[in-house]
Design a protein around this motif. Structure first.
Motif, PDB file in Angstrom:
ATOM      1  N   GLY A  37       0.785  -1.224   0.000  1.00  0.00           N
ATOM      2  CA  GLY A  37       0.000   0.000   0.000  1.00  0.00           C
ATOM      3  C   GLY A  37       0.817   1.275   0.000  1.00  0.00           C
ATOM      4  O   GLY A  37       0.272   2.366  -0.099  1.00  0.00           O
ATOM      5  N   VAL A  38       2.147   1.156   0.100  1.00  0.00           N
ATOM      6  CA  VAL A  38       3.028   2.317  -0.008  1.00  0.00           C
ATOM      7  C   VAL A  38       3.433   2.432  -1.475  1.00  0.00           C
ATOM      8  O   VAL A  38       3.857   1.452  -2.096  1.00  0.00           O
ATOM      9  N   ILE A  39       3.296   3.640  -2.024  1.00  0.00           N
ATOM     10  CA  ILE A  39       3.568   3.884  -3.445  1.00  0.00           C
ATOM     11  C   ILE A  39       4.704   4.892  -3.580  1.00  0.00           C
ATOM     12  O   ILE A  39       4.781   5.858  -2.821  1.00  0.00           O
ATOM     13  N   TRP A  40       5.546   4.677  -4.595  1.00  0.00           N
ATOM     14  CA  TRP A  40       6.588   5.639  -4.929  1.00  0.00           C
ATOM     15  C   TRP A  40       6.926   5.464  -6.403  1.00  0.00           C
ATOM     16  O   TRP A  40       6.571   4.471  -7.019  1.00  0.00           O
ATOM     17  N   GLY A  41       7.599   6.444  -6.960  1.00  0.00           N
ATOM     18  CA  GLY A  41       7.986   6.317  -8.357  1.00  0.00           C
ATOM     19  C   GLY A  41       8.561   7.602  -8.907  1.00  0.00           C
ATOM     20  O   GLY A  41       8.871   8.539  -8.171  1.00  0.00           O
ATOM     21  N   HIS A  42       8.675   7.613 -10.231  1.00  0.00           N
ATOM     22  CA  HIS A  42       9.251   8.769 -10.910  1.00  0.00           C
ATOM     23  C   HIS A  42       8.511   9.017 -12.216  1.00  0.00           C
ATOM     24  O   HIS A  42       7.770   8.154 -12.699  1.00  0.00           O
ATOM     25  N   TYR A  43       8.741  10.199 -12.777  1.00  0.00           N
ATOM     26  CA  TYR A  43       8.112  10.553 -14.043  1.00  0.00           C
ATOM     27  C   TYR A  43       8.971  11.554 -14.801  1.00  0.00           C
ATOM     28  O   TYR A  43       9.781  12.278 -14.226  1.00  0.00           O
ATOM     29  N   THR A  44       8.788  11.570 -16.124  1.00  0.00           N
ATOM     30  CA  THR A  44       9.525  12.466 -17.004  1.00  0.00           C
ATOM     31  C   THR A  44       8.769  12.585 -18.320  1.00  0.00           C
ATOM     32  O   THR A  44       7.919  11.755 -18.624  1.00  0.00           O
ATOM     33  N   GLY A  45       9.109  13.612 -19.097  1.00  0.00           N
ATOM     34  CA  GLY A  45       8.506  13.791 -20.408  1.00  0.00           C
ATOM     35  C   GLY A  45       7.766  15.102 -20.505  1.00  0.00           C
ATOM     36  O   GLY A  45       7.584  15.815 -19.511  1.00  0.00           O
ATOM     37  N   ASP A  46       7.320  15.426 -21.714  1.00  0.00           N
ATOM     38  CA  ASP A  46       6.526  16.613 -21.966  1.00  0.00           C
ATOM     39  C   ASP A  46       7.240  17.837 -21.392  1.00  0.00           C
ATOM     40  O   ASP A  46       8.263  18.246 -21.911  1.00  0.00           O
ATOM     41  N   THR A  47       6.761  18.421 -20.314  1.00  0.00           N
ATOM     42  CA  THR A  47       7.349  19.628 -19.721  1.00  0.00           C
ATOM     43  C   THR A  47       8.256  19.335 -18.533  1.00  0.00           C
ATOM     44  O   THR A  47       8.869  20.252 -17.991  1.00  0.00           O
ATOM     45  N   VAL A  48       8.353  18.054 -18.131  1.00  0.00           N
ATOM     46  CA  VAL A  48       9.076  17.678 -16.907  1.00  0.00           C
ATOM     47  C   VAL A  48      10.400  16.992 -17.235  1.00  0.00           C
ATOM     48  O   VAL A  48      10.434  16.020 -17.980  1.00  0.00           O
ATOM     49  N   ILE A  49      11.490  17.504 -16.638  1.00  0.00           N
ATOM     50  CA  ILE A  49      12.796  16.853 -16.781  1.00  0.00           C
ATOM     51  C   ILE A  49      12.865  15.632 -15.879  1.00  0.00           C
ATOM     52  O   ILE A  49      13.282  14.560 -16.296  1.00  0.00           O
ATOM     53  N   HIS A  50      12.466  15.820 -14.607  1.00  0.00           N
ATOM     54  CA  HIS A  50      12.515  14.715 -13.650  1.00  0.00           C
ATOM     55  C   HIS A  50      11.539  14.991 -12.519  1.00  0.00           C
ATOM     56  O   HIS A  50      11.501  16.094 -11.989  1.00  0.00           O
ATOM     57  N   GLY A  51      10.764  13.976 -12.160  1.00  0.00           N
ATOM     58  CA  GLY A  51       9.824  14.111 -11.059  1.00  0.00           C
ATOM     59  C   GLY A  51       9.819  12.870 -10.193  1.00  0.00           C
ATOM     60  O   GLY A  51      10.137  11.773 -10.656  1.00  0.00           O
ATOM     61  N   ARG A  52       9.456  13.046  -8.936  1.00  0.00           N
ATOM     62  CA  ARG A  52       9.350  11.948  -7.965  1.00  0.00           C
ATOM     63  C   ARG A  52       8.040  12.090  -7.212  1.00  0.00           C
ATOM     64  O   ARG A  52       7.552  13.199  -6.995  1.00  0.00           O
ATOM     65  N   PHE A  53       7.498  10.932  -6.782  1.00  0.00           N
ATOM     66  CA  PHE A  53       6.296  10.952  -5.956  1.00  0.00           C
ATOM     67  C   PHE A  53       6.355   9.840  -4.925  1.00  0.00           C
ATOM     68  O   PHE A  53       7.058   8.853  -5.102  1.00  0.00           O
ATOM     69  N   GLY A  55       3.513   8.078  -1.748  1.00  0.00           N
ATOM     70  CA  GLY A  55       2.196   8.154  -1.146  1.00  0.00           C
ATOM     71  C   GLY A  55       1.673   6.793  -0.738  1.00  0.00           C
ATOM     72  O   GLY A  55       2.450   5.859  -0.504  1.00  0.00           O
ATOM     73  N   THR A  56       0.349   6.694  -0.671  1.00  0.00           N
ATOM     74  CA  THR A  56      -0.298   5.460  -0.233  1.00  0.00           C
ATOM     75  C   THR A  56      -1.485   5.140  -1.138  1.00  0.00           C
ATOM     76  O   THR A  56      -2.043   6.029  -1.793  1.00  0.00           O
ATOM     77  N   ARG A  57      -1.858   3.858  -1.130  1.00  0.00           N
ATOM     78  CA  ARG A  57      -3.056   3.415  -1.848  1.00  0.00           C
ATOM     79  C   ARG A  57      -3.939   2.644  -0.882  1.00  0.00           C
ATOM     80  O   ARG A  57      -3.466   1.795  -0.136  1.00  0.00           O
ATOM     81  N   ASP A  60      -9.169   1.635  -4.318  1.00  0.00           N
ATOM     82  CA  ASP A  60      -9.012   2.310  -5.607  1.00  0.00           C
ATOM     83  C   ASP A  60      -8.619   3.782  -5.461  1.00  0.00           C
ATOM     84  O   ASP A  60      -8.711   4.557  -6.410  1.00  0.00           O
ATOM     85  N   ARG A  61      -8.137   4.183  -4.281  1.00  0.00           N
ATOM     86  CA  ARG A  61      -7.745   5.565  -4.016  1.00  0.00           C
ATOM     87  C   ARG A  61      -6.250   5.675  -3.752  1.00  0.00           C
ATOM     88  O   ARG A  61      -5.688   4.898  -2.973  1.00  0.00           O
ATOM     89  N   ILE A  62      -5.633   6.652  -4.396  1.00  0.00           N
ATOM     90  CA  ILE A  62      -4.210   6.936  -4.207  1.00  0.00           C
ATOM     91  C   ILE A  62      -4.090   8.358  -3.676  1.00  0.00           C
ATOM     92  O   ILE A  62      -4.725   9.267  -4.210  1.00  0.00           O
ATOM     93  N   SER A  77       5.789  21.482  -6.822  1.00  0.00           N
ATOM     94  CA  SER A  77       5.452  20.397  -5.908  1.00  0.00           C
ATOM     95  C   SER A  77       3.985  20.536  -5.533  1.00  0.00           C
ATOM     96  O   SER A  77       3.364  21.577  -5.736  1.00  0.00           O
ATOM     97  N   GLY A  78       3.448  19.457  -4.967  1.00  0.00           N
ATOM     98  CA  GLY A  78       2.058  19.507  -4.554  1.00  0.00           C
ATOM     99  C   GLY A  78       1.564  18.169  -4.056  1.00  0.00           C
ATOM    100  O   GLY A  78       2.353  17.273  -3.743  1.00  0.00           O
ATOM    101  N   ARG A  79       0.228  18.042  -4.018  1.00  0.00           N
ATOM    102  CA  ARG A  79      -0.433  16.832  -3.531  1.00  0.00           C
ATOM    103  C   ARG A  79      -1.514  16.435  -4.516  1.00  0.00           C
ATOM    104  O   ARG A  79      -2.068  17.284  -5.207  1.00  0.00           O
ATOM    105  N   SER A  80      -1.828  15.137  -4.530  1.00  0.00           N
ATOM    106  CA  SER A  80      -2.880  14.672  -5.423  1.00  0.00           C
ATOM    107  C   SER A  80      -3.651  13.517  -4.806  1.00  0.00           C
ATOM    108  O   SER A  80      -3.158  12.822  -3.914  1.00  0.00           O
ATOM    109  N   THR A  81      -4.855  13.334  -5.319  1.00  0.00           N
ATOM    110  CA  THR A  81      -5.695  12.193  -4.991  1.00  0.00           C
ATOM    111  C   THR A  81      -6.157  11.599  -6.312  1.00  0.00           C
ATOM    112  O   THR A  81      -6.679  12.322  -7.164  1.00  0.00           O
TER     113      THR A  81
END
Length: 116
Positions: A37-53, A55-57, A60-62, A77-81
């Motif tokens: 239930g612990v979530i982590w990861g990374h993202y890149t592309g489009d307008t982002v050079i490098h991102g990290r996140f 959280g928890t799941r 069906d909710r993250i 930076s920020g928060r999401s659901t």
């Protein structure tokens, strides 16, 4: 939707966002890891050079926090659901409501699972 480690090893691409235009040829791609239930990861592309996140799941909710470096050199930076949905073809979709730090506006993005 309580499968243990449901998102572990899955990749998603952004298909729409109210915060910015999505480049269909180079959309932001997200790589998820999950353990108990612990979530982590990374993202890149489009307008982002490098991102990290991280959280928890729960079912069906993250809920997560994120930070990234934009191609403009700015940081965000920020928060999401997110809500996990299953598409007709069996792939997962993430429908996310997010807010940037120090911004009261709520944005919505949709990401589709990439199947190798």
């Amino acid at each position: 939707m309580n499968d243990t480690d449901l998102l572990n090893g899955r990749r998603f691409v952004m298909i729409s966002s109210t915060a910015s235009a999505v480049d269909a040829d180079a959309p932001t791609e997200f790589a998820y890891e999950e353990s108990g239930g612990v979530i982590w990861g990374h993202y890149t592309g489009d307008t982002v050079i490098h991102g990290r996140f991280v959280g928890t799941r729960d079912a069906d909710r993250i809920e997560l926090s994120y930070v990234h470096l934009l191609k403009t050199g700015e940081r965000a930076s920020g928060r999401s659901t997110s809500r996990i949905e299953t598409a007709e073809d069996g792939r997962l979709r993430l429908v996310e409501e997010f807010q940037f730090e120090d911004d009261d506006a709520t944005h919505v993005s949709v990401c589709a699972e990439v199947v190798s």
